[in-house]
Design a protein around this motif. Structure first.
Motif, PDB file in Angstrom:
ATOM      1  N   THR A  34       0.836  -1.195   0.000  1.00 58.84           N
ATOM      2  CA  THR A  34       0.000   0.000   0.000  1.00 58.84           C
ATOM      3  C   THR A  34       0.875   1.250   0.000  1.00 58.84           C
ATOM      4  OG1 THR A  34      -1.847  -1.071   1.135  1.00 58.84           O
ATOM      5  CG2 THR A  34      -1.681   1.326   1.314  1.00 58.84           C
ATOM      6  N   ALA A  35       0.657   2.109  -0.986  1.00 55.75           N
ATOM      7  CA  ALA A  35       1.468   3.319  -1.144  1.00 55.75           C
ATOM      8  C   ALA A  35       0.949   4.113  -2.338  1.00 55.75           C
ATOM      9  CB  ALA A  35       2.931   2.962  -1.375  1.00 55.75           C
ATOM     10  N   VAL A  36       1.471   5.320  -2.459  1.00 54.69           N
ATOM     11  CA  VAL A  36       1.301   6.071  -3.698  1.00 54.69           C
ATOM     12  C   VAL A  36       2.467   5.690  -4.603  1.00 54.69           C
ATOM     13  CG1 VAL A  36       1.173   8.337  -4.771  1.00 54.69           C
ATOM     14  CG2 VAL A  36       0.123   7.959  -2.528  1.00 54.69           C
ATOM     15  N   TYR A  37       2.150   5.289  -5.824  1.00 53.38           N
ATOM     16  CA  TYR A  37       3.167   4.861  -6.771  1.00 53.38           C
ATOM     17  C   TYR A  37       3.414   5.973  -7.783  1.00 53.38           C
ATOM     18  CZ  TYR A  37       3.138   0.134  -4.956  1.00 53.38           C
ATOM     19  OH  TYR A  37       3.285  -0.969  -4.144  1.00 53.38           O
ATOM     20  N   TYR A  38       4.699   6.280  -7.969  1.00 53.49           N
ATOM     21  CA  TYR A  38       5.110   7.364  -8.851  1.00 53.49           C
ATOM     22  C   TYR A  38       5.940   6.832 -10.016  1.00 53.49           C
ATOM     23  CZ  TYR A  38       3.933  10.400  -4.894  1.00 53.49           C
ATOM     24  OH  TYR A  38       3.285  11.045  -3.871  1.00 53.49           O
ATOM     25  N   CYS A  39       5.694   7.411 -11.160  1.00 56.89           N
ATOM     26  CA  CYS A  39       6.467   7.135 -12.362  1.00 56.89           C
ATOM     27  C   CYS A  39       7.531   8.219 -12.488  1.00 56.89           C
ATOM     28  CB  CYS A  39       5.503   7.175 -13.544  1.00 56.89           C
ATOM     29  SG  CYS A  39       6.233   7.281 -15.162  1.00 56.89           S
ATOM     30  N   THR A  40       8.717   7.846 -12.924  1.00 55.20           N
ATOM     31  CA  THR A  40       9.771   8.827 -13.110  1.00 55.20           C
ATOM     32  C   THR A  40      10.583   8.497 -14.354  1.00 55.20           C
ATOM     33  OG1 THR A  40      11.669   9.907 -12.045  1.00 55.20           O
ATOM     34  CG2 THR A  40      11.347   7.576 -11.592  1.00 55.20           C
ATOM     35  N   SER A  41      11.087   9.549 -14.989  1.00 48.97           N
ATOM     36  CA  SER A  41      11.944   9.402 -16.161  1.00 48.97           C
ATOM     37  C   SER A  41      13.257  10.122 -15.907  1.00 48.97           C
ATOM     38  CB  SER A  41      11.259  10.001 -17.391  1.00 48.97           C
ATOM     39  OG  SER A  41      11.123  11.410 -17.240  1.00 48.97           O
ATOM     40  N   TYR A  42      14.298   9.687 -16.605  1.00 48.87           N
ATOM     41  CA  TYR A  42      15.605  10.301 -16.397  1.00 48.87           C
ATOM     42  C   TYR A  42      16.469  10.197 -17.641  1.00 48.87           C
ATOM     43  CZ  TYR A  42      20.318  11.135 -14.742  1.00 48.87           C
ATOM     44  OH  TYR A  42      21.591  11.637 -14.601  1.00 48.87           O
ATOM     45  N   THR A  43      17.126  11.308 -17.965  1.00 47.22           N
ATOM     46  CA  THR A  43      18.278  11.297 -18.864  1.00 47.22           C
ATOM     47  C   THR A  43      19.313  12.251 -18.272  1.00 47.22           C
ATOM     48  OG1 THR A  43      17.574  13.155 -20.247  1.00 47.22           O
ATOM     49  CG2 THR A  43      16.804  10.949 -20.889  1.00 47.22           C
ATOM     50  N   PRO A  44      20.598  12.026 -18.547  1.00 48.17           N
ATOM     51  CA  PRO A  44      21.631  12.921 -17.988  1.00 48.17           C
ATOM     52  C   PRO A  44      21.450  14.375 -18.417  1.00 48.17           C
ATOM     53  CG  PRO A  44      22.612  10.892 -18.765  1.00 48.17           C
ATOM     54  CD  PRO A  44      21.181  10.876 -19.229  1.00 48.17           C
ATOM     55  N   SER A  45      20.976  14.579 -19.628  1.00 53.63           N
ATOM     56  CA  SER A  45      20.862  15.948 -20.139  1.00 53.63           C
ATOM     57  C   SER A  45      19.593  16.641 -19.668  1.00 53.63           C
ATOM     58  CB  SER A  45      20.909  15.944 -21.662  1.00 53.63           C
ATOM     59  OG  SER A  45      19.834  15.183 -22.180  1.00 53.63           O
ATOM     60  N   ARG A  46      18.523  15.899 -19.425  1.00 47.87           N
ATOM     61  CA  ARG A  46      17.236  16.507 -19.071  1.00 47.87           C
ATOM     62  C   ARG A  46      16.860  16.319 -17.613  1.00 47.87           C
ATOM     63  NH1 ARG A  46      13.567  15.345 -24.466  1.00 47.87           N
ATOM     64  NH2 ARG A  46      15.148  16.014 -25.949  1.00 47.87           N
ATOM     65  N   TRP A  84       8.771  13.621 -12.758  1.00 52.20           N
ATOM     66  CA  TRP A  84       7.885  12.781 -11.946  1.00 52.20           C
ATOM     67  C   TRP A  84       6.441  12.956 -12.397  1.00 52.20           C
ATOM     68  CZ3 TRP A  84       9.782   9.576  -8.134  1.00 52.20           C
ATOM     69  CH2 TRP A  84      11.093   9.801  -7.712  1.00 52.20           C
ATOM     70  N   GLY A  85       5.666  11.919 -12.137  1.00 50.22           N
ATOM     71  CA  GLY A  85       4.228  12.022 -12.288  1.00 50.22           C
ATOM     72  C   GLY A  85       3.591  12.439 -10.980  1.00 50.22           C
ATOM     73  N   GLN A  86       2.273  12.521 -10.979  1.00 50.43           N
ATOM     74  CA  GLN A  86       1.544  12.984  -9.794  1.00 50.43           C
ATOM     75  C   GLN A  86       1.246  11.841  -8.819  1.00 50.43           C
ATOM     76  OE1 GLN A  86       0.115  12.185 -12.566  1.00 50.43           O
ATOM     77  NE2 GLN A  86      -1.658  10.933 -11.948  1.00 50.43           N
ATOM     78  N   GLY A  87       1.426  10.614  -9.259  1.00 50.23           N
ATOM     79  CA  GLY A  87       1.220   9.456  -8.391  1.00 50.23           C
ATOM     80  C   GLY A  87      -0.161   8.844  -8.544  1.00 50.23           C
ATOM     81  N   THR A  88      -0.240   7.561  -8.231  1.00 52.03           N
ATOM     82  CA  THR A  88      -1.504   6.836  -8.230  1.00 52.03           C
ATOM     83  C   THR A  88      -1.547   5.967  -6.974  1.00 52.03           C
ATOM     84  OG1 THR A  88      -2.996   5.424  -9.526  1.00 52.03           O
ATOM     85  CG2 THR A  88      -0.645   4.904  -9.640  1.00 52.03           C
ATOM     86  N   GLN A  89      -2.690   5.974  -6.303  1.00 51.59           N
ATOM     87  CA  GLN A  89      -2.816   5.287  -5.015  1.00 51.59           C
ATOM     88  C   GLN A  89      -3.122   3.804  -5.203  1.00 51.59           C
ATOM     89  OE1 GLN A  89      -2.612   6.559  -1.645  1.00 51.59           O
ATOM     90  NE2 GLN A  89      -2.642   4.345  -1.200  1.00 51.59           N
ATOM     91  N   VAL A  90      -2.334   2.979  -4.536  1.00 51.88           N
ATOM     92  CA  VAL A  90      -2.585   1.542  -4.474  1.00 51.88           C
ATOM     93  C   VAL A  90      -2.841   1.187  -3.016  1.00 51.88           C
ATOM     94  CG1 VAL A  90      -1.593  -0.757  -4.753  1.00 51.88           C
ATOM     95  CG2 VAL A  90      -1.199   1.007  -6.496  1.00 51.88           C
TER      96      VAL A  90
END
Length: 117
Positions: free
Chosen positions: A91-103, A107-113
Motif C-alpha cells: 500500500t502506497a502512492v506509486y510514482y512514475c519517473t523518467s531520467y536522462t543525464p541531459s534533461r 515525476w508524475g503525480q502518483g496513483t494510489q494503491v
C-alpha cells in the motif's frame, strides 16, 4: 508531465497493472529515457520499486522480486508495472519517473494503491 493510472483498492493476493504515459509532445525521444517506479507509504520515505533502462535492463527492490514486472512500450510512450500477489505492505502512492543525464528527472503525480488484508 508523466501521468500514472491504474491504482485501486484490491484485496491481498490480488493483482493490478499500473501505467505511466509520457506526453508525446514532450517525450518525442521516449526510448532514450531510463524509467522507474517509486512508491511512498504514509510516514515513510519514497523508495525505488523497479527500474527499466533505455536498453530494457531491469532491476527490482528485493521486496517485490518475483511479484512485480516492469516493462515499457516505446512506440506508445508508456511504461507499465504488473503487480501480482499484492500484500498490505505494498500500500502506497506509486510514482512514475523518467531520467536522462541531459534533461534530468521528471515525476508524475502518483496513483494510489491500497491493499486490504
Amino acid at each position: 508531465l508523466l501521468v500514472e493510472s491504474g491504482g485501486a483498492l484490491v484485496q491481498g493476493g490480488g493483482s493490478l497493472k499500473l501505467t505511466c504515459a509520457a506526453p508525446r509532445s514532450i517525450f518525442s525521444d521516449f526510448s532514450t529515457y531510463d524509467m522507474a517506479w517509486y512508491r511512498q507509504a504514509p510516514e515513510k520515505q519514497r523508495e525505488l520499486v523497479a527500474s527499466i533502462s533505455n536498453s530494457r535492463s531491469t532491476d527490482y527492490a528485493d521486496s517485490v522480486k518475483g511479484r512485480f514486472t516492469i516493462s515499457r512500450d516505446n512506440a506508445k510512450k508508456k511504461m507499465y508495472l504488473q503487480m501480482n500477489n499484492l500484500q498490505p505492505e505494498d500500500t502506497a502512492v506509486y510514482y512514475c519517473t523518467s531520467y536522462t543525464p541531459s534533461r534530468g528527472r521528471s515525476w508524475g503525480q502518483g496513483t494510489q494503491v491500497t491493499v486490504s488484508s
